[in-house]
Design an enzyme around this catalytic site. Structure first.
Site, short mmCIF file in Angstrom:
data_model
loop_
_atom_site.label_atom_id
_atom_site.label_comp_id
_atom_site.label_asym_id
_atom_site.label_seq_id
_atom_site.Cartn_x
_atom_site.Cartn_y
_atom_site.Cartn_z
N ASP A 64 22.79 -27.04 7.08
CA ASP A 64 24.40 -27.00 6.71
C ASP A 64 25.13 -26.86 5.41
OD1 ASP A 64 24.09 -29.63 7.63
OD2 ASP A 64 26.51 -29.00 7.85
N HIS A 65 23.85 -27.83 5.04
CA HIS A 65 24.27 -27.85 3.28
C HIS A 65 23.62 -27.41 2.13
CE1 HIS A 65 27.01 -30.90 4.03
NE2 HIS A 65 26.48 -30.99 4.91
N HIS A 140 24.08 -41.30 5.10
CA HIS A 140 23.85 -40.71 5.66
C HIS A 140 22.60 -40.89 6.20
CE1 HIS A 140 25.49 -37.64 7.95
NE2 HIS A 140 24.23 -36.48 7.31
N ASP A 210 28.62 -35.73 3.31
CA ASP A 210 28.33 -36.88 4.64
C ASP A 210 28.26 -37.78 3.93
OD1 ASP A 210 28.40 -33.94 5.11
OD2 ASP A 210 26.66 -33.60 6.72
N HIS A 268 34.42 -30.52 5.73
CA HIS A 268 33.80 -31.04 6.95
C HIS A 268 34.19 -31.79 7.88
CE1 HIS A 268 29.21 -32.69 8.19
NE2 HIS A 268 28.78 -31.67 7.42
#
Length: 301
Positions: A64-65, A140, A210, A268
């Site tokens: 998703d990044h 993360h 994140d 986010h």
């Protein structure tokens, strides 16, 4: 300094929301930060010219990044891009991108440069005469960096009344704006401070992707003008943070307060929530100046 949010929701794309991607315009430079699925469509919708994007900063290798990166790179080729493109991101981003280009026989017609990151300490990864970009090591499930964008001091502003009082020729104006003193024909030296005003204070923007709550980033982002910080969960789901290595809105606000940030932008958000308004409500109990990112939302700082 302008920020355009292309997407700011966690994990799974939905018909009405998009994963992380944003464009920062600072000192006439345009930087793409993260590139989740559908980024190139969002660029189109927000009328951002592809040709202005020469530097892309990827925080980490979760889909998703960065799953939108290969599509954007390929589209640049289809549009006959000529400008060099620089991609900054974790070690491995070159391998995964070139493999896709190889297997699809879609080599670019422009120069593609990868700047792979491995350091767990902050480091300057981009610098020119206007802007400096420094990594913000985060915590993360995979190697992750945020990015701090800092304007450099601009030119001093002419005090035109003082300049004209000394009958200084216009050909010396640029030297004065550059901070130099002026020597008159009779040998008198006029200090620059008498001829100019201080330039506007340089602005800074910190993108914290994140991460679990960590105060190790505080010295890096101290006194930042704008802090974008992930806020995946509300306080009632704080117990999920340790396992997923994400942050709550209140934790993001705590970081902003301790860093002395002037403004906090939340993003986010987990897609489990029906509304994002509670994120702001919870964050403002700790830090007053809070904004909510949302797809297609723009900020001018």
């Amino acid at each position: 300094m302008n920020l355009t949010i292309l997407g700011c929701y966690a994990a799974t794309p939905r018909s009405m929301t998009n994963p992380t991607a944003q464009v920062l315009e600072i000192k006439n430079r345009m930087f793409l930060i993260d590139c989740g699925e559908g980024t190139q469509v969002q660029l189109r919708k927000n009328k951002i010219r592809f040709s202005k994007i020469n530097h892309i900063f990827i925080s980490h290798l979760h889909g998703d990044h960065f799953y939108g990166l290969i599509g954007l790179i390929s589209t640049f080729s289809l549009l006959n891009r000529a400008n060099d493109l620089h991609v900054y991101g974790p070690k491995g981003i070159k391998e995964v991108t070139l493999l896709q280009l190889k297997l699809s026989n879609s080599w670019t017609g422009y120069n593609l440069y990868f700047h792979e990151l491995e350091s767990k300490e902050p480091e300057v990864i981009f610098e020119d005469d206007k802007v400096k970009v420094t990594t913000i090591p985060l915590i993360h499930r995979v190697y992750t960096n945020g990015y701090l964008f800092t304007e450099k001091d601009g030119e001093r502003k002419l005090d035109i009344e003082e300049v004209q009082k000394y009958d200084i020729e216009t050909c010396y104006y640029q030297n004065i704006k550059s901070g130099k003193d002026i020597t008159l024909d009779d040998g008198t030296v006029i200090p620059n401070e008498e001829l100019t005003f201080d330039p506007p204070a340089p602005k800074s923007y910190a993108f914290c992707s994140d991460t679990k709550y960590t105060e190790t980033i505080l010295p890096i982002i101290k006194d930042v003008d704008v802090l974008y910080h992930e806020s995946t969960f509300l306080d009632s789901q704080e117990h999920l943070c340790e396992r997923t290595m994400h942050t709550t809105a209140k934790q993001a606000a705590t970081i902003a307060k301790k860093a002395g940030a002037k403004k906090l932008v939340l993003g986010h958000y987990s897609t489990r929530y029906d509304s994002i308004e509670p994120f702001k409500e919870e964050a403002t109990t700790i830090f007053e100046n809070v904004e909510l990112a949302d797809d297609a939302k723009t900020f001018e700082f």
